[in-house]
Design an enzyme around this catalytic site. Structure first.
Site, PDB file in Angstrom:
ATOM      1  N   CYS B 162      -8.816   0.405 -35.675  1.00 26.85           N
ATOM      2  CA  CYS B 162      -8.364   1.711 -35.185  1.00 26.85           C
ATOM      3  C   CYS B 162      -7.042   2.145 -35.800  1.00 26.85           C
ATOM      4  O   CYS B 162      -6.561   3.239 -35.516  1.00 26.85           O
ATOM      5  CB  CYS B 162      -8.298   1.691 -33.669  1.00 26.85           C
ATOM      6  SG  CYS B 162      -9.871   1.151 -32.981  1.00 26.85           S
ATOM      7  N   HIS B 294      -0.856   6.720 -29.998  1.00 24.51           N
ATOM      8  CA  HIS B 294      -2.236   6.218 -30.059  1.00 24.51           C
ATOM      9  C   HIS B 294      -2.947   6.619 -28.758  1.00 24.51           C
ATOM     10  O   HIS B 294      -4.020   7.176 -28.799  1.00 24.51           O
ATOM     11  CB  HIS B 294      -2.215   4.706 -30.251  1.00 24.51           C
ATOM     12  CG  HIS B 294      -3.563   4.109 -30.510  1.00 24.51           C
ATOM     13  ND1 HIS B 294      -4.393   4.570 -31.495  1.00 24.51           N
ATOM     14  CD2 HIS B 294      -4.223   3.087 -29.906  1.00 24.51           C
ATOM     15  CE1 HIS B 294      -5.520   3.847 -31.494  1.00 24.51           C
ATOM     16  NE2 HIS B 294      -5.436   2.952 -30.541  1.00 24.51           N
ATOM     17  N   GLU B 305       2.068   0.555 -25.209  1.00 23.14           N
ATOM     18  CA  GLU B 305       2.551   1.422 -26.286  1.00 23.14           C
ATOM     19  C   GLU B 305       3.888   2.063 -25.907  1.00 23.14           C
ATOM     20  O   GLU B 305       4.824   2.099 -26.720  1.00 23.14           O
ATOM     21  CB  GLU B 305       1.506   2.499 -26.585  1.00 23.14           C
ATOM     22  CG  GLU B 305       1.902   3.367 -27.768  1.00 23.14           C
ATOM     23  CD  GLU B 305       0.840   4.398 -28.135  1.00 23.14           C
ATOM     24  OE1 GLU B 305      -0.180   4.515 -27.423  1.00 23.14           O
ATOM     25  OE2 GLU B 305       1.048   5.097 -29.146  1.00 23.14           O
ATOM     26  N   LYS B 326      -6.416  11.916 -28.147  1.00 22.79           N
ATOM     27  CA  LYS B 326      -7.707  11.269 -27.881  1.00 22.79           C
ATOM     28  C   LYS B 326      -8.561  12.056 -26.883  1.00 22.79           C
ATOM     29  O   LYS B 326      -9.775  11.898 -26.861  1.00 22.79           O
ATOM     30  CB  LYS B 326      -7.476   9.849 -27.321  1.00 22.79           C
ATOM     31  CG  LYS B 326      -6.766   8.892 -28.286  1.00 22.79           C
ATOM     32  CD  LYS B 326      -7.667   8.342 -29.323  1.00 22.79           C
ATOM     33  CE  LYS B 326      -7.088   7.176 -30.129  1.00 22.79           C
ATOM     34  NZ  LYS B 326      -5.841   7.438 -30.861  1.00 22.79           N
ATOM     35  N   HIS B 331     -11.845   8.746 -29.120  1.00 20.78           N
ATOM     36  CA  HIS B 331     -11.230   7.747 -29.995  1.00 20.78           C
ATOM     37  C   HIS B 331     -12.141   7.588 -31.209  1.00 20.78           C
ATOM     38  O   HIS B 331     -13.198   6.966 -31.125  1.00 20.78           O
ATOM     39  CB  HIS B 331     -11.065   6.425 -29.248  1.00 20.78           C
ATOM     40  CG  HIS B 331     -10.254   5.420 -30.016  1.00 20.78           C
ATOM     41  ND1 HIS B 331      -9.899   5.592 -31.331  1.00 20.78           N
ATOM     42  CD2 HIS B 331      -9.727   4.224 -29.637  1.00 20.78           C
ATOM     43  CE1 HIS B 331      -9.196   4.553 -31.739  1.00 20.78           C
ATOM     44  NE2 HIS B 331      -9.070   3.708 -30.722  1.00 20.78           N
ATOM     45  N   PHE B 391      -7.782  -3.244 -32.485  1.00 15.88           N
ATOM     46  CA  PHE B 391      -8.316  -4.593 -32.294  1.00 15.88           C
ATOM     47  C   PHE B 391      -7.833  -5.421 -33.495  1.00 15.88           C
ATOM     48  O   PHE B 391      -7.653  -4.881 -34.589  1.00 15.88           O
ATOM     49  CB  PHE B 391      -9.848  -4.581 -32.333  1.00 15.88           C
ATOM     50  CG  PHE B 391     -10.506  -4.223 -31.028  1.00 15.88           C
ATOM     51  CD1 PHE B 391      -9.782  -3.744 -29.949  1.00 15.88           C
ATOM     52  CD2 PHE B 391     -11.882  -4.381 -30.877  1.00 15.88           C
ATOM     53  CE1 PHE B 391     -10.405  -3.415 -28.753  1.00 15.88           C
ATOM     54  CE2 PHE B 391     -12.518  -4.057 -29.683  1.00 15.88           C
ATOM     55  CZ  PHE B 391     -11.788  -3.575 -28.623  1.00 15.88           C
TER      56      PHE B 391
END
Lengths: 107, 775
Positions: B162, B294, B305, B326, B331, B391
């Site tokens: 991502c 994000h 975050e 998002k 996403h 990830f």
């Protein structure tokens, strides 16, 4: 799938250890005898993590036909605490399902 | 006159988009103004048995009219999305569609899942056909973009999940700054995948209602799409009167070194990346006037975050307008960073800032922020920051400047092309042995005869036996190979401190760049098999994290505490040399003084089918698996510290398409300042399909033409394994020059699709040219 509502808690517990934990999570170098009934599964004890918890949740449905949807996270955490609590949770769930299900032949 | 390399600035002069809110920026912005979300019911696959039935799908099938039927057959949907967005970006830039004569145009594509839809369409992992399977590999997506536009410059697929398109933009920016390309296409693409949706579903990460980042409800909504930017030197953009959307000021990468799916709860990784981006941009936290976060909406991400950003911005964070896009786009995984950056830049040109839709009240840990809630705010921020996390623990942060007005004293990050880079450590896991300091001379176990040592081929390495403290259950073999090789290279370099000093000066941290063409195909196969055979609702949670192939780099970083600059890439066979070029440029740019570069592959049932699809079963070489790692550092710093240096990395060339091999060789010689006849040896790594080796040999001989030149194939000796071979070529070249008999050796990696990279490895001179000049 077996009819788990007629099977003893002991046997459910053994199946939890063998099928749900050892086989499903591919635990290496661990036998059912190594997993004490009261040993914590997450963090300490067996040392499982959150990703493995989800695998156990899928396994509950695949192996025992027990759905965990709709159960609050903190409650679920208590059910998944150790082999003993999982077995009791399964026993209660399958009994409940058996009572809801009309007996065979009565249809 | 082009700007000297040490002060080259880079501009975004074209943008293209394909997302749930539309396929032109005009449409997308008008919907954003209306506060419209692209998230709605999924139409692509059934979701009745899953926890969520929503996502942000494209509204129209633009590909149906864009491509010919033959092209739709040729490209996976990931490549199709990427090509459509890149085409729009190129048209927007006003540049010709492909490299102009005498210039080099390359591409960096970020993707999370590559061509996974081509496997999904077959719904099996054991009976795969060659045609569709050939479209699957990650590198294929970047190569398809390069083929479509007939690109000739450096081409790579960045697969840091991502954060991939953020990293791709940073990589492309570097390729221009460092002089490897004149123009770069950079972006990301990921179509919505049933299997990936099933994976997020089993991790209970999906929200049954549209995602509401930072707000009271947890969970993300998946999206899809692609976006691309055109990057070129600012000076050229100004000369030709191009639209300049922004100047790219700098970027930062990092790894959480924490867990394969969960972010570090303290947000240290994103904090490291953001601080690095600011440092390289020469921009202070007080100059940032908008942050596109994000903000996935999950319980784990948003709070972590914000913690990480607070560590960089302090209390000032509360005053900076901040939002997550998002809730507009879902996403979009590998496309997220570039979709969010381009739509932010477009909105800012119109005096607006993106909002966070579906926002009610702040969740715990996200209080007190200046969140742009539900409606776009007016604003013309001069400097913005765009963050993404992934990830595998990878993070990216980009700092861009939206206006060149008032352009006094622009700080350009320090790139010093004269800094010499040396190889100071070698670690490899090949065959049945671990090799330290030299691959050709394995460390023999006491219980093993030399005769028993297989030269290569299958790798029997067990991390559990080698270093049980770094092993964890079910660890796939490629992770084991990688950790074994990297740990050995660290030991060989004598870097006992492990480079974890992230709180200290950045030169003390260690950067890490990993190459793999395929990742752990065994884990990917197991996950897909669980989805295909048991059903998407019974997807395997334990294998899902390894479907993203940066998971290998991520697990290695976690086990060896490598939290600095971190990237992972695929090219289908030139990864080792590309990673070396990326690391050398980064050291010369002052990112960190020390870098580890590793490349590895793993054999599996799925990889055999990919081999067949790519014609590799016809190769003259036997298959190779394993991992090789090199430790690189500033050569003069090493020598001053009394550290032995094996070889110097003196120049790189990277090229794609027709003539790529010759162009890569020329590029490497030019950067090294060498004449062809000065090259004494060549180590070649190629796939070895019928006719290939002979043809490549002919090109190399024609280019170098030295009568006594020694040309050897690393594959003849070790076998062929896409990414691992090119690192072996570098390593073997270092062994050739180390005794001093040869001065200059060329290492060349040629990918399955003809992507080529070359490196000049030189014997170590005790003094730098600069020092000699002074003397």
């Amino acid at each position: 799938m077996k009819n788990w509502s007629t099977i003893s808690l002991e046997e459910i517990k053994e199946t939890v250890k063998q099928k749900l934990l050892i086989e499903r999570l591919e635990l290496e170098d661990v036998t059912a005898a190594d997993i004490d009934d009261d040993m914590p599964l997450f963090g300490e004890g067996l040392g499982l993590d959150s990703v493995e918890a989800f695998e156990i949740m899928v396994g509950l449905e695949v192996v025992f036909g027990v759905m965990v949807e709709g159960i609050a996270a903190d409650q679920l955490k208590e059910h998944l605490y150790n082999a003993s609590s999982i077995a009791k949770f399964i026993e209660a769930s399958v009994r409940e399902q058996a009572e809801l299900r009309p007996a065979a032949g009565s249809l | 006159m082009a700007a000297a390399l040490d002060r080259r600035r880079v501009a975004i002069t074209g943008m293209g988009i394909l997302g749930a809110l539309g396929d032109t920026f005009e449409d997308v912005l008008s919907r954003m103004r209306e506060g419209e979300t692209g998230i709605g019911p999924i139409g692509r696959f059934p979701t009745a048995r899953l926890h969520s039935g929503i996502g942000a799908e494209l509204r129209t099938d633009k590909a149906a009219t864009f491509f010919t039927e033959a092209q739709r057959q040729k490209y996976d949907l990931c490549a199709q999305y990427a090509i459509m967005a890149a085409d729009q970006a190129l048209r927007d830039s006003g540049l010709p569609r492909g490299p102009a004569k005498g210039t080099r145009m390359g591409a960096a594509l970020g993707t999370c899942n590559g061509g996974i839809l081509s496997l999904e369409a077959q719904w099996t992992v054991t009976e795969l056909d060659d045609e569709r399977t050939g479209r699957y590999p990650f590198y294929q997506q970047g190569d398809d973009v390069a083929d479509y536009f007939r690109l000739n410059g450096p081409v790579t697929t960045i697969h840091t999940a991502c954060a991939a398109s953020g990293n791709a933009i940073g990589y492309a920016y570097d390729m221009i700054r460092w002089g490897y390309a004149d123009t770069m296409l950079a972006g990301g693409s990921d179509p919505l995948s049933h299997a990936v949706y099933a994976g997020f579903n089993v991790l209970r990460a999906l929200n049954p209602a549209p995602a509401s980042p930072f707000a009271s409800h947890f969970g993300l909504s998946l999206g899809e799409g692609a976006a691309f930017v055109v990057l070129e030197p600012l000076e050229r953009a100004l000369e030709r009167g191009a639209t300049i959307y922004a100047e790219l000021c700098g970027y930062g990468l990092s790894n959480d070194a924490y867990h394969e799916t969960a972010p570090d709860p303290e947000g240290r990784g994103i904090g490291t990346a953001a601080a690095m981006a600011l440092r390289h941009s020469g921009v202070s936290p007080s100059q940032i006037e908008y942050i596109n976060a994000h903000g996935t909406g999950t319980q784990a991400n948003d709070q972590a975050e914000i913690k990480g950003l607070r560590s960089v911005f302090g209390e000032r964070l509360d005053g900076i307008p901040l939002s997550s896009s998002k809730a507009y786009f879902g996403h979009a995984l590998g496309a997220a960073a570039v979709i969010e950056l381009t739509t932010s830049l477009y909105a800012i040109r119109h005096g607006l800032l993106p909002a966070t839709l579906h926002y009610d009240e702040p969740r715990a840990g996200c209080e007190g922020l200046n969140i742009i809630a539900n409606d776009m705010a007016e604003g013309k921020p001069r400097f913005i920051m765009n963050n993404n996390s992934a990830f595998g623990g990878h993070n990216s942060s980009i700092v861009a400047k939206t206006s060149l007005a008032d352009d006094e004293a622009a700080v350009v990050s320090a790139y010093n092309p004269k800094r010499r880079i040396g190889i100071v450590g070698i670690g490899a896991v090949i065959g049945s042995s671990v090799r330290q300091g030299s691959v050709s001379d394995p460390i023999r176990r006491a219980d093993q005869d030399a005769a028993e040592l297989p030269k290569a081929g299958a790798c029997t390495f067990s991390l559990k036996a080698f270093d049980p403290s770094r092993y964890e259950r079910r660890m796939n073999r490629l992770c084991q190979f990688s950790i074994g090789a990297v740990r050995t290279a660290i030991a060989d370099a004598g870097w006992a401190d492990g480079g974890q000093a992230l709180d200290g000066p950045p030169e003390r941290a260690i950067g890490f760049i990993c190459g793999t063409s395929r990742g752990s195909t065994d884990s990917i196969g197991k996950f897909l098999n669980s989805v295909f055979m048991n059903g998407p609702e019974f997807a395997s949670s334990i294998y899902f994290p390894y479907t993203v192939i940066n998971s290998i780099a991520g697990k290695t970083a976690e086990k060896l505490a490598l939290g600095g600059f971190s990237s992972s890439l695929s090219s289908g066979g030139a990864e080792g040399i590309m990673a070396a070029a990326y690391a050398c440029g980064s050291i010369r740019s002052g990112v960190h003084d020390r870098f580890l570069i590793a490349a590895g592959e793993e054999r599996s049932g799925l990889s055999e089918q990919i081999d067949r699809a790519k014609g590799l079963t016809e190769s003259r070489f036997r298959p190779l698996e394993g991992s090789v790692c090199l430790a690189l550092t500033d050569l003069d710093v090493a020598l001053q510290g009394g550290q032995p240096v094996m070889a110097e990395l003196q120049g790189f060339g990277m090229a794609y398409g027709e003539g790529a091999l010759a162009a890569a060789i020329d590029g490497a010689l030019t950067e090294a300042g060498l004449l062809p006849e000065q090259v004494e040896g060549v180590l070649l790594d190629g796939a070895g399909r019928p006719g290939e080796w002979e043809a490549q040999l002919q090109i190399v001989r024609a280019r170098l033409a030295g009568p006594d030149i020694l040309i050897e194939s690393v594959n003849e000796r070790y076998g062929y394994g896409e990414s691992v071979g090119s690192m072996l070529a570098l390593e073997a070249a270092a062994e050739w020059v180390k005794p001093g008999a040869m001065r200059h050796v060329l290492a060349i990696g040629i990918s399955v699709n003809g992507n080529a990279a070359a490196a000049v490895i030189g014997a170590v001179d005790k003094q730098s040219d600069e020092a000699e000049e002074i003397a």
